[in-house]
Design an enzyme around this catalytic site. Sequence first.
Site, PDB file in Angstrom:
ATOM      1  N   GLU B 209      56.682 157.842   8.389  1.00 13.45           N
ATOM      2  CA  GLU B 209      56.636 157.345   9.979  1.00 13.45           C
ATOM      3  C   GLU B 209      57.614 157.787  10.714  1.00 13.45           C
ATOM      4  OE1 GLU B 209      55.833 153.120   8.938  1.00 13.45           O
ATOM      5  OE2 GLU B 209      58.114 152.736   9.277  1.00 13.45           O
ATOM      6  N   HIS B 247      58.630 148.006  12.307  1.00 18.56           N
ATOM      7  CA  HIS B 247      59.486 148.533  11.228  1.00 18.56           C
ATOM      8  C   HIS B 247      60.795 148.679  11.963  1.00 18.56           C
ATOM      9  CE1 HIS B 247      56.335 149.860   8.230  1.00 18.56           C
ATOM     10  NE2 HIS B 247      56.496 148.439   8.277  1.00 18.56           N
TER      11      HIS B 247
END
Lengths: 386, 289
Positions: B209, B247
């Site tokens: 990511e 995150h």
Amino acid sequence: MNLHEYQGKQLFAKFGLPVSQHKVITEAEDATNACRDIGGTKWVVKAQVHAGGRGKAGGVKLINTPEEAVEFSQHWLGKRLITYQTDAEGQLVNSILIEECTDIAQELYLSAVVDRATQRIVFIGSSEGGVNIEEVAEKTPEKIIYEAIDPLTGPMPFQARKISKILGLNSDQAKDFSKMLPQLTDLFITHDLSLLEINPLVITQGGKLHCLDAKINIDTNAIYRQPEIQEMHDPSQEDPRESEAALHDLSYVSLEGNIGCMVNGAGLAMGTMDTIKYFGGAPANFLDVGGTATQERVSKAFKIILADPEVKVVLVNIFGGIVRCDLIAEGILAAIKEVGVSIPVVVRLEGNNAEIGSKILAESGAEIVSLNNLEEAAKKAVELSK
Amino acid sequence: MSILVDKNTRLLVQGFTGSQATLHSEQSIEYGTNIVGGVTPGKGGQTHLGAPVFNSVHDAMEAVQPNASIIFVPAPFCKDSILEAADAGIKLIICITEGVPTLDMLVVKKRIDELGIQLIGPNCPGVITPGAAKLGIMPGSIHMEGSVGIISRSGTLTYEAVKQTTDLGLGQSTCVGIGGDPIPGTSFIDVLKLFEADEQTKAIVMVGEIGGTAEEEAAEYIRDYVTKPVISYIAGQTAPAGKRMGHAGAIIAGGKGTAADKIKKLQECGVHIAENLLQIGAKAKEVLG
């Protein structure tokens, strides 16, 4: 979490770092006294917002009389400052920092971050301050130093000397810097910072090192053990929907599109946004309802998504790992009823008990498109958003 | 064969009697994982889910000889729990808890590296070797014994990749969620190394990511040392710069760590790119022929 410049400078002062004499005001009428208390004949007034680029936007001014300070404060307090780092609405100004004026001989750059690659706190220094440091890094990398601090030894004097050399300090200034480096490291660790930036760090006409700006970010994970920092939190600088979400342990970021997204897990949420875009739609937000998508959280998430008037359709994508999809389906139905959702909702349930969940949604009579395939669900949401 | 965990894994659960630990331990036991005990300070001597509870990892070590530990304790106590397990001599530690302060991890990471310990996480779904053992919070039912090794920084996104490889009949050798925090105990490279050496693994799926440069570093490692085909998907292609996406790791700062940067680098290094998360399984199937 971000701090205001004046809060950063309070922390700097607490750790013995050289900052300008200053006062913070929230009422324009207090500006006169603030200038008198600071003394001198020249001051700098700075609008306090969580964004850079204030100078170019008119949020920083050099003034020669206390009246000008009052005028500046009257102009900005309660208004929104728009800079290249803010969105189109800008950030609310609710305090003004008034400082004694510093005569600058030279502008330097200094910052510290937690570097993922070296897994250390790394200090970044350059003789080229007050400018776009990314550009310096790209065009003249030799003018930048990256110095990693070993957690076992802490910052060593030789490291201060290495940085001083790149900053171009003379021997007196280097001596001062060898005191500053441990102070900055101490501040960084004591308050769980993730970023500390002084741009510019200046050398005054008198040849002294001086911190003219202070940008501080705190590690959100560590806020629980930072009571002093918690006090400094200024919710007016955050998107109200994002703050509301954070209160309920939901991770929400508002975006420009019209497809509201509710997903469990940050990675899958980003993946879902990408999928929407892939099929020609535009996500209105990032929203992670977390691993345990209870009815209460799903309700709250719907409320936050629907508070955005741009949203035309909501796509719910839940991969039921440990959470059972039938429970989530019931949660969604209850939430829709409670919140009174009037726009189409596309739900994709996958994983644990997904079929039972889909059946519950199908038989509910609610206006829900239930699909257990993400591709179809995303396409449907895009179609309904047009 | 598989990596990190197998039928010989003797698991200790730290924070055993808490609600999350209880829920996930029950599911792990059901999956066939050998939980030899748990630790909750002050509750030593009790039995929980049919396993003995100890006051410390050291006590557990002496009594039941665990060779792996999984941590569910609240974030403020993770530093202590990880270092306790390390001090007691456990070589594989999995920390599920999210929200561990970054500066805690800075110190922990240095220590576990010195001791040669494999720490997975924090803020991760754990590790599963289908058909052998489940050390984590992932749903066991979507997994299938097979040939694809999966590494990911995300939780539910990993499940998506797992489900696709199961549906296509490929299955997984081992799935490792390394977590999305800025300072993870284990990197993509650490796991790539293990998969490269594992006979059962025929292809590797790496789910990355935005944020940081872990994928770029992994790309160079793949180019130089990995002979098996690697398929990668990068989440966050549409994320705007400077916004934090849940995150702690997924932040795009200063134009670095964007999805486009990562994809470009991975492609240059010979990695097969799944442009969309829907194509991860299909891409793996295509590569395996």
